[in-house]
Motif scaffolding. Structure first.
Motif, PDB file in Angstrom:
ATOM      1  N   LYS A  12       0.893  -1.117   0.024  1.00 24.61           N
ATOM      2  CA  LYS A  12       0.109  -0.082  -0.027  1.00 24.61           C
ATOM      3  C   LYS A  12       0.780   1.313   0.037  1.00 24.61           C
ATOM      4  O   LYS A  12       0.429   2.294  -0.501  1.00 24.61           O
ATOM      5  CB  LYS A  12      -1.191   0.020   1.121  1.00 24.61           C
ATOM      6  CG  LYS A  12      -1.939  -1.153   0.986  1.00 24.61           C
ATOM      7  CD  LYS A  12      -3.299  -0.991   2.151  1.00 24.61           C
ATOM      8  CE  LYS A  12      -4.173  -1.947   1.545  1.00 24.61           C
ATOM      9  NZ  LYS A  12      -5.215  -2.279   2.566  1.00 24.61           N
ATOM     10  N   ILE A  13       1.966   1.222   0.736  1.00 23.24           N
ATOM     11  CA  ILE A  13       2.914   2.459   0.642  1.00 23.24           C
ATOM     12  C   ILE A  13       3.368   2.588  -0.844  1.00 23.24           C
ATOM     13  O   ILE A  13       3.518   3.920  -1.138  1.00 23.24           O
ATOM     14  CB  ILE A  13       4.062   2.256   1.846  1.00 23.24           C
ATOM     15  CG1 ILE A  13       3.528   2.249   2.916  1.00 23.24           C
ATOM     16  CG2 ILE A  13       5.214   3.398   1.369  1.00 23.24           C
ATOM     17  CD1 ILE A  13       4.446   2.033   4.285  1.00 23.24           C
ATOM     18  N   ILE A  14       3.754   1.731  -1.211  1.00 23.23           N
ATOM     19  CA  ILE A  14       4.372   1.518  -2.826  1.00 23.23           C
ATOM     20  C   ILE A  14       3.197   2.176  -3.652  1.00 23.23           C
ATOM     21  O   ILE A  14       3.648   3.075  -4.529  1.00 23.23           O
ATOM     22  CB  ILE A  14       4.808   0.302  -3.360  1.00 23.23           C
ATOM     23  CG1 ILE A  14       6.024  -0.138  -2.484  1.00 23.23           C
ATOM     24  CG2 ILE A  14       5.219   0.409  -4.951  1.00 23.23           C
ATOM     25  CD1 ILE A  14       6.675  -1.517  -3.096  1.00 23.23           C
ATOM     26  N   GLU A  15       2.209   1.859  -3.600  1.00 25.51           N
ATOM     27  CA  GLU A  15       0.967   2.278  -4.491  1.00 25.51           C
ATOM     28  C   GLU A  15       0.751   3.757  -4.434  1.00 25.51           C
ATOM     29  O   GLU A  15       0.591   4.331  -5.444  1.00 25.51           O
ATOM     30  CB  GLU A  15      -0.312   1.496  -4.079  1.00 25.51           C
ATOM     31  CG  GLU A  15      -1.363   1.984  -5.006  1.00 25.51           C
ATOM     32  CD  GLU A  15      -2.631   1.077  -4.599  1.00 25.51           C
ATOM     33  OE1 GLU A  15      -2.989   0.934  -3.521  1.00 25.51           O
ATOM     34  OE2 GLU A  15      -3.507   0.846  -5.523  1.00 25.51           O
ATOM     35  N   GLU A  16       0.964   4.262  -3.157  1.00 28.24           N
ATOM     36  CA  GLU A  16       0.820   5.824  -2.869  1.00 28.24           C
ATOM     37  C   GLU A  16       2.220   6.573  -3.058  1.00 28.24           C
ATOM     38  O   GLU A  16       2.026   7.704  -3.324  1.00 28.24           O
ATOM     39  CB  GLU A  16       0.234   6.103  -1.539  1.00 28.24           C
ATOM     40  CG  GLU A  16      -1.129   5.813  -1.384  1.00 28.24           C
ATOM     41  CD  GLU A  16      -1.843   5.809  -0.078  1.00 28.24           C
ATOM     42  OE1 GLU A  16      -1.018   6.529   0.814  1.00 28.24           O
ATOM     43  OE2 GLU A  16      -2.854   5.241   0.360  1.00 28.24           O
ATOM     44  N   ASN A  17       3.290   5.988  -3.077  1.00 24.47           N
ATOM     45  CA  ASN A  17       4.591   6.711  -2.940  1.00 24.47           C
ATOM     46  C   ASN A  17       5.579   5.933  -3.736  1.00 24.47           C
ATOM     47  O   ASN A  17       6.529   5.276  -3.387  1.00 24.47           O
ATOM     48  CB  ASN A  17       5.158   6.789  -1.618  1.00 24.47           C
ATOM     49  CG  ASN A  17       4.385   7.180  -0.460  1.00 24.47           C
ATOM     50  OD1 ASN A  17       4.091   8.518  -0.294  1.00 24.47           O
ATOM     51  ND2 ASN A  17       3.504   6.326  -0.016  1.00 24.47           N
ATOM     52  N   HIS A  18       5.182   5.609  -5.133  1.00 21.68           N
ATOM     53  CA  HIS A  18       6.054   4.838  -6.104  1.00 21.68           C
ATOM     54  C   HIS A  18       7.454   5.257  -5.952  1.00 21.68           C
ATOM     55  O   HIS A  18       8.341   4.314  -6.347  1.00 21.68           O
ATOM     56  CB  HIS A  18       5.261   4.632  -7.288  1.00 21.68           C
ATOM     57  CG  HIS A  18       4.916   6.165  -7.832  1.00 21.68           C
ATOM     58  ND1 HIS A  18       3.825   6.838  -7.623  1.00 21.68           N
ATOM     59  CD2 HIS A  18       5.691   6.697  -8.678  1.00 21.68           C
ATOM     60  CE1 HIS A  18       3.952   8.250  -8.123  1.00 21.68           C
ATOM     61  NE2 HIS A  18       5.047   8.070  -8.931  1.00 21.68           N
ATOM     62  N   LYS A  19       7.745   6.487  -5.685  1.00 26.67           N
ATOM     63  CA  LYS A  19       9.081   6.792  -5.711  1.00 26.67           C
ATOM     64  C   LYS A  19       9.990   6.630  -4.554  1.00 26.67           C
ATOM     65  O   LYS A  19      11.173   7.004  -4.624  1.00 26.67           O
ATOM     66  CB  LYS A  19       9.184   8.165  -6.363  1.00 26.67           C
ATOM     67  CG  LYS A  19       9.063   8.085  -8.149  1.00 26.67           C
ATOM     68  CD  LYS A  19       9.027   9.709  -8.690  1.00 26.67           C
ATOM     69  CE  LYS A  19       9.741  10.814  -8.259  1.00 26.67           C
ATOM     70  NZ  LYS A  19       9.439  11.978  -8.963  1.00 26.67           N
ATOM     71  N   ALA A  20       9.502   6.285  -3.558  1.00 24.16           N
ATOM     72  CA  ALA A  20       9.974   6.091  -2.171  1.00 24.16           C
ATOM     73  C   ALA A  20      11.100   5.010  -2.253  1.00 24.16           C
ATOM     74  O   ALA A  20      10.798   4.005  -3.104  1.00 24.16           O
ATOM     75  CB  ALA A  20       8.990   5.806  -1.194  1.00 24.16           C
ATOM     76  N   SER A  21      12.237   5.204  -1.594  1.00 23.72           N
ATOM     77  CA  SER A  21      13.461   4.305  -1.708  1.00 23.72           C
ATOM     78  C   SER A  21      13.065   3.222  -0.819  1.00 23.72           C
ATOM     79  O   SER A  21      12.069   3.376   0.170  1.00 23.72           O
ATOM     80  CB  SER A  21      14.495   5.051  -0.993  1.00 23.72           C
ATOM     81  OG  SER A  21      14.466   5.181   0.275  1.00 23.72           O
ATOM     82  N   ALA A  22      13.563   1.924  -0.763  1.00 26.63           N
ATOM     83  CA  ALA A  22      13.193   1.096   0.003  1.00 26.63           C
ATOM     84  C   ALA A  22      13.531   1.473   1.585  1.00 26.63           C
ATOM     85  O   ALA A  22      12.969   1.189   2.556  1.00 26.63           O
ATOM     86  CB  ALA A  22      14.152  -0.261  -0.196  1.00 26.63           C
ATOM     87  N   GLU A  23      14.694   2.203   1.756  1.00 29.80           N
ATOM     88  CA  GLU A  23      14.580   2.475   3.282  1.00 29.80           C
ATOM     89  C   GLU A  23      13.660   3.495   3.697  1.00 29.80           C
ATOM     90  O   GLU A  23      13.202   3.273   5.072  1.00 29.80           O
ATOM     91  CB  GLU A  23      16.183   3.530   3.019  1.00 29.80           C
ATOM     92  CG  GLU A  23      16.510   3.694   4.583  1.00 29.80           C
ATOM     93  CD  GLU A  23      17.148   5.290   4.668  1.00 29.80           C
ATOM     94  OE1 GLU A  23      17.696   5.801   3.488  1.00 29.80           O
ATOM     95  OE2 GLU A  23      17.168   5.577   5.835  1.00 29.80           O
ATOM     96  N   THR A  24      13.277   4.506   2.908  1.00 30.26           N
ATOM     97  CA  THR A  24      12.042   5.382   3.266  1.00 30.26           C
ATOM     98  C   THR A  24      10.708   4.321   3.714  1.00 30.26           C
ATOM     99  O   THR A  24      10.115   4.550   4.679  1.00 30.26           O
ATOM    100  CB  THR A  24      11.467   6.489   2.371  1.00 30.26           C
ATOM    101  OG1 THR A  24      12.735   7.097   2.011  1.00 30.26           O
ATOM    102  CG2 THR A  24      10.691   7.027   2.883  1.00 30.26           C
ATOM    103  N   ILE A  25      10.506   3.500   2.642  1.00 31.14           N
ATOM    104  CA  ILE A  25       9.473   2.588   2.945  1.00 31.14           C
ATOM    105  C   ILE A  25       9.317   1.693   4.255  1.00 31.14           C
ATOM    106  O   ILE A  25       8.510   1.595   5.178  1.00 31.14           O
ATOM    107  CB  ILE A  25       9.222   1.438   1.717  1.00 31.14           C
ATOM    108  CG1 ILE A  25       9.162   2.395   0.526  1.00 31.14           C
ATOM    109  CG2 ILE A  25       8.155   0.554   2.025  1.00 31.14           C
ATOM    110  CD1 ILE A  25       8.791   1.352  -0.966  1.00 31.14           C
ATOM    111  N   ALA A  26      10.862   1.201   4.295  1.00 29.82           N
ATOM    112  CA  ALA A  26      11.077   0.480   5.684  1.00 29.82           C
ATOM    113  C   ALA A  26      10.889   1.572   6.800  1.00 29.82           C
ATOM    114  O   ALA A  26      10.143   0.993   8.003  1.00 29.82           O
ATOM    115  CB  ALA A  26      12.599   0.018   5.904  1.00 29.82           C
TER     116      ALA A  26
END
Ligand SMILES: Cc1ncc(COP(=O)(O)O)c(C=O)c1O
Lengths: 168, 403
Positions: A12-26
């Motif tokens: 769900k985070i990727i769906e909304e923030n497709h440009k976020a890095s793996a670190e930010t998503i973590a």
């Protein structure tokens, strides 16, 4: 496929923030970067994450405008040739940008993109109507895109931050 | 005029201190390219269904007054909402008032329960309006300071120490502005014991109830024995992203509501009619949007808290609202110096903690109700700022370099 709550949160985070890095998503999902990378890999392998498309408003770029039409298609499936087979014949054409099987008055809904009206007319008369099981087609040319995949074109009044810089 | 203009201004108005927030607003408002973490309101625009309902009511000509307490239909919705979400029962006919923001509900509460000189305990750091509102109602605000050591949670001992003969009420606000701290049911029950023991009232500002992330929110009125002692205040501003609508609600035992309604009918008459129609829609059909905003805040909170700690600002994890309240002690600066220098040097606006009470000194309030890209940029700038102050606690090397 059943996802655990962490995988679901990452998705769900990727769906909304497709440009976020793996670190930010973590950081957002309270998990490790490692887990995010592995989860993304797994979701990609499973084709749950299909692709990362970029939505472009080509009408703003000179010389890049295209013509889009939606075509309703009636199909009579025959023994051995079901909807899926007809659909496959159609979606293999690169100018077809989407294709859905529908309930209701017609069966297949095609979105097609071309450079000119002629190109689309040629597709309908030469490629589409000539397919054995296709009974009829109705073509609608798209005049203007207001909203596509949840994104409002040119209507971004709500995107403007109208708040004052500091409030209680 | 025979005198200086000042002569004509009341002593009450003169005694009122201007809000410390105002000063920062003036500083930041004049600058360009500021990223603001100083905004105390959602970054979402009100969901469309709510706006649409208000527009429709205008089109239909809903432009006359409503009942003083608000449209009965809205009060019924509020009653159902409070019951469904928090398990508290209020009669829409005589226990609920639709107010002009939680702000007005607070004002009404103090005016209705305070006699001259009555003391109100305010858990600090606290929202800037409480103390002035208590003073305006003739009461005396008494600060109950909390500290970062236990995440700005107020303890029964701290409350009890501040109680005097004159104490009339305790003001609670959890999840809190500016600390984001929330209290769970067990913690509230301990506070309830003190309230019972000293026969006090509670004004419970639950405006951030919908923005609670880790534990289920408990309304103070739902704590056994507290219903009859609680004036419950809530509103649409935060959870429904409706700050500009100026709509709030209060619910209390009917004798309190009667007293507050008397004041309200003379000062305000009623809340704006067409907006009340929007509020009905908000309570009926906005569940999914409220949830999705809440999830979005929670993710940003997670990101901001960890990143602040990584760049060297100690920060507890708040359970709600959209604020974090990190310590800036490591820099050796006061809150105001920090906020001012950060604004000048890096164009990031935050609010110095001391404006929320003495116990806020040494902290800053950062709102994360701002888009992820903005937050990322703001934190990058803050890291750069901290480096100029000699603080480089980048625990995971390069943690921010690849944002
Ligand atoms: C704790 C608290 N209470 C009340 C308010 C005011 O809310 P309203 O917009 O409903 O008047 C705010 C707004 O910042 C707040 O933070």
């Amino acid at each position: 496929m059943k996802l655990n709550s962490e995988e679901l949160e990452i998705l769900k985070i990727i769906e909304e923030n497709h440009k976020a890095s793996a670190e930010t998503i973590a950081l957002m999902a309270l998990t490790s970067e490692e887990t995010v990378k592995n989860t993304i890999k797994k979701l990609e392998d499973e084709k749950i994450i299909m692709s990362y498309p970029t939505l472009i408003d080509w009408t703003k770029v000179d010389g890049q405008e295209s013509i889009i039409a939606m075509i309703d298609v009636k199909v009579t499936p025959k023994r051995g040739v079901g909807f899926d087979d007809v659909a496959e014949r159609i979606y293999r054409f690169p100018e077809v940008s989407s294709l859905y099987l529908m309930s209701g008055a017609y069966d297949l809904s095609i979105t097609i993109e071309g450079k000119t009206m002629n190109q689309i007319a040629a597709f309908v008369s030469e490629k589409l109507s000539t397919i054995d099981n296709v009974v009829s087609t109705t073509t609608h040319f798209m005049l203007k895109k207001y909203k596509h995949d949840g994104v409002i074109f040119d209507g971004g009044a709500d995107d403007k931050d109208r708040r004052m810089v500091v409030t209680p | 005029m025979k005198h200086d203009v000042a002569y004509y201004i009341s002593q009450t108005a003169k005694d009122l201190q201007p809000s410390g927030i105002r000063k920062f607003f003036d500083l930041a408002a004049g600058m360009k390219d500021v990223i603001s973490l100083g905004v105390g309101e959602p970054d979402f625009v009100t969901p469309w269904n709510i706006r649409e309902a208000a527009i429709l009511s205008l089109e239909q000509g809903s432009t006359s007054y409503t009942a003083n307490a608000g449209l009965l239909e809205l009060r019924e919705e509020i009653s159902a909402y409070l019951g469904r979400r928090f398990g508290v029962a209020y009669n829409p006919k005589n226990q609920i008032i639709v107010t002009v923001g939680a702000s007005q509900a607070l004002d009404l509460a103090f005016r209705a329960i305070l006699n001259q000189g009555d003391e109100v305990l305010i858990v600090e750091p606290a929202f800037v309006s409480y103390a002035p509102l208590v003073s305006l109602a003739g009461g005396k605000p008494i600060a109950v300071s909390t500290s970062a050591e236990n995440g700005f949670k107020v303890t029964p001992e701290q409350i009890e120490q501040a109680i005097s003969e004159k104490t009339r009420a305790l003001l609670l606000c959890f999840p809190n502005n500016p600390t984001g701290t929330s209290l769970n049911k067990a913690e509230l029950m301990e506070i309830a014991n003190i309230i019972e023991k000293h026969d006090l009232l509670v004004v419970s500002d639950e405006i951030y109830a919908e923005l609670t992330y880790d534990e289920t929110f408990t309304s103070f009125a739902a704590i056994p024995g507290m219903y009859e002692r609680t004036i419950l205040i809530n509103g649409f501003s935060k959870g429904f992203a409706m700050t500009g609508w100026r709509l709030g609600m209060l619910a209390a035992p009917k004798e309190f509501v009667e007293a507050m309604l008397k004041i309200f009918q003379y000062t305000t008459l009623c809340a704006p009619t067409m907006l009340q129609y929007g509020a009905i829609e908000a309570l009926r059909n906005t569940y999914h949007e409220v949830e999705s905003m809440q999830r979005s805040y929670r993710r940003r909170r997670n990101y901001v808290v960890q990143t602040l700690n990584n760049i060297g600002l100690d920060c507890h994890t708040p359970g709600g609202a959209f604020y974090v309240f990190p310590s800036i002690r490591a820099t050796g600066l006061t809150s105001e110096q920090f906020a001012e220098e950060l604004l000048m040097q890096e164009k990031v606006a935050v609010v110095p903690g001391n404006v929320f009470g003495e116990s806020g000194e040494g902290y800053i309030r950062c709102s994360y109700a701002t888009s992820m890209p903005q937050l990322q940029e703001a934190l990058k700038r803050m890291q750069r700022f901290l480096e100029t102050k000699g603080i480089m606690r980048d625990r995971e090397a390069g943690a921010l370099s690849q944002l």
